[in-house]
Design an enzyme around this catalytic site. Sequence first.
Site, short mmCIF file in Angstrom:
data_model
loop_
_atom_site.label_atom_id
_atom_site.label_comp_id
_atom_site.label_asym_id
_atom_site.label_seq_id
_atom_site.Cartn_x
_atom_site.Cartn_y
_atom_site.Cartn_z
CG ASN A 6 -1.71 1.30 1.29
OD1 ASN A 6 -1.50 2.35 1.00
ND2 ASN A 6 -3.06 1.11 1.46
CG ASP A 8 -2.87 4.75 0.65
OD1 ASP A 8 -3.02 4.51 -0.75
OD2 ASP A 8 -3.96 4.38 1.48
CG HIS A 9 0.79 6.46 4.78
ND1 HIS A 9 -0.20 7.44 4.73
CD2 HIS A 9 0.19 5.49 5.26
CE1 HIS A 9 -1.26 6.85 5.52
NE2 HIS A 9 -1.06 5.53 5.57
NE ARG A 17 8.55 21.02 4.04
CZ ARG A 17 9.97 21.30 3.86
NH1 ARG A 17 10.28 21.48 2.77
NH2 ARG A 17 10.25 21.52 4.92
CG HIS A 42 -8.08 4.50 0.65
ND1 HIS A 42 -8.37 4.21 2.06
CD2 HIS A 42 -9.35 4.72 0.33
CE1 HIS A 42 -9.67 4.49 2.34
NE2 HIS A 42 -10.40 4.80 1.07
NE ARG A 44 -9.28 8.62 3.97
CZ ARG A 44 -9.97 7.73 5.05
NH1 ARG A 44 -9.17 6.56 5.05
NH2 ARG A 44 -10.85 7.97 5.81
NE ARG A 48 -7.82 11.64 5.16
CZ ARG A 48 -8.19 11.09 6.39
NH1 ARG A 48 -7.64 10.21 7.05
NH2 ARG A 48 -9.26 11.15 6.61
CG HIS A 49 -3.38 9.06 1.50
ND1 HIS A 49 -4.11 8.26 0.68
CD2 HIS A 49 -3.57 8.50 2.65
CE1 HIS A 49 -5.04 7.62 1.30
NE2 HIS A 49 -4.78 7.68 2.47
CD GLU A 69 -7.02 -0.05 0.90
OE1 GLU A 69 -6.34 -0.87 1.27
OE2 GLU A 69 -7.08 0.93 1.33
CB THR A 100 -9.99 2.10 6.68
OG1 THR A 100 -9.59 2.61 5.70
CG2 THR A 100 -11.28 1.73 6.53
CD GLU A 150 -7.56 -5.86 2.62
OE1 GLU A 150 -7.56 -5.69 1.71
OE2 GLU A 150 -6.95 -5.19 3.39
CG HIS A 190 -5.98 -1.14 8.98
ND1 HIS A 190 -5.65 -0.75 10.17
CD2 HIS A 190 -6.53 -0.42 8.29
CE1 HIS A 190 -5.88 0.58 10.12
NE2 HIS A 190 -6.30 0.78 8.93
N GLY A 191 -2.70 -2.37 9.92
CA GLY A 191 -1.87 -2.29 11.14
C GLY A 191 -0.81 -3.43 11.24
CG HIS A 213 1.47 3.88 8.73
ND1 HIS A 213 2.04 3.51 10.29
CD2 HIS A 213 1.54 5.11 8.67
CE1 HIS A 213 2.44 4.56 10.70
NE2 HIS A 213 2.14 5.55 9.86
N1 PXP Z 1 -6.32 -2.86 3.77
C1 PXP Z 1 -7.29 -1.79 3.97
C2 PXP Z 1 -8.79 -1.96 3.09
C3 PXP Z 1 -6.89 -0.51 4.10
O1 PXP Z 1 -7.88 0.31 4.29
C4 PXP Z 1 -5.46 -0.19 4.69
C5 PXP Z 1 -5.26 1.11 4.90
O2 PXP Z 1 -5.22 1.99 3.88
C6 PXP Z 1 -4.59 -1.47 4.69
C7 PXP Z 1 -5.11 -2.65 4.45
C8 PXP Z 1 -3.27 -1.11 4.95
O3 PXP Z 1 -3.24 -0.59 6.37
P1 PXP Z 1 -1.78 -0.35 6.99
O4 PXP Z 1 -1.47 1.06 6.33
O5 PXP Z 1 -2.17 -0.08 8.50
O6 PXP Z 1 -0.75 -1.28 6.72
#
Ligand code: PXP
Length: 245
Positions: A6, A8-9, A17, A42, A44, A48-49, A69, A100, A150, A190-191, A213
């Site tokens: 992922n 996103d970050h 910036r 994702h 959103r 935001r990202h 996503e 999320t 998921e 997630h996490g 993340h």
């Molecule tokens: N899966 C889904 C559906 C999510 O929304 C996210 C966060 O965007 C992730 C996985 C990844 O989560 P993390 O960034 O905590 O690894």
Amino acid sequence: MLLGVNIDHIATLRNARGTTYPSPLEGALMAETYGADLITLHLREDRRHIKDADVFLIKQALQTRMNLEMALTNEMLENALQVQPEDVCLVPEKREEVTTEGGLDVLSKQTQIAHFIQELSNANIRASLFIDADLAQIQAAKDIGAPVIELHTGAYADAQGCIEKEQELHRIKQASSFAQSLGLVVNAGHGLNIHNVTPIAQIKEIKELNIGHALISQAIFLGLPEAIKQMKKVMQMARLSIGHQ
Ligand code: PXP
């Protein structure tokens, strides 16, 4: 087991910036080069990202597949139909949340979610539902025709203490085998990080993990030594160049 990276970050850092770097596109391509089986991102509602242009650029360049996503809105559905990712993961979205929180409530939104699954499937896009490890939600996902779920591992990742962690792990194991018995493809995410991923990766029913993340955070420290060396070298070269004048 497949790894969805992922990205996103990378975009979060770029947007902090308002620069063009770090580029999520470059990150996606590098992730593929070093073993990502798919790229997850994702879009959103508040952008935001990841931004709309990122999604289009990345889709054109990927060698693997895109897992987009998105929330259950008509705007996002239209986006997905234009971008044509291989997979769409439908997620709940609240503007004020940091990330999320919790899975989709499939039980109370069956008609709406079934419509999204059908529209996506008509366009050859496989829909996945991001849900908690809850047997009733899994059964509802099956009943409305979802091919993939998921499982949200956030409660497991956030669990305090061994007992709570074990309980959450047990729920995920039970949910995975129930979902597989219904014929659903089971993914999770997630996490997750290098300290908590092992028990989840040991669940044989889970096909794919989506991780963001912690991976991007770890990349900062793995890359910082090299980045500092590079900067020092450029500075030293600058000093050398004036020394010769
Ligand atoms: N899966 C889904 C559906 C999510 O929304 C996210 C966060 O965007 C992730 C996985 C990844 O989560 P993390 O960034 O905590 O690894």
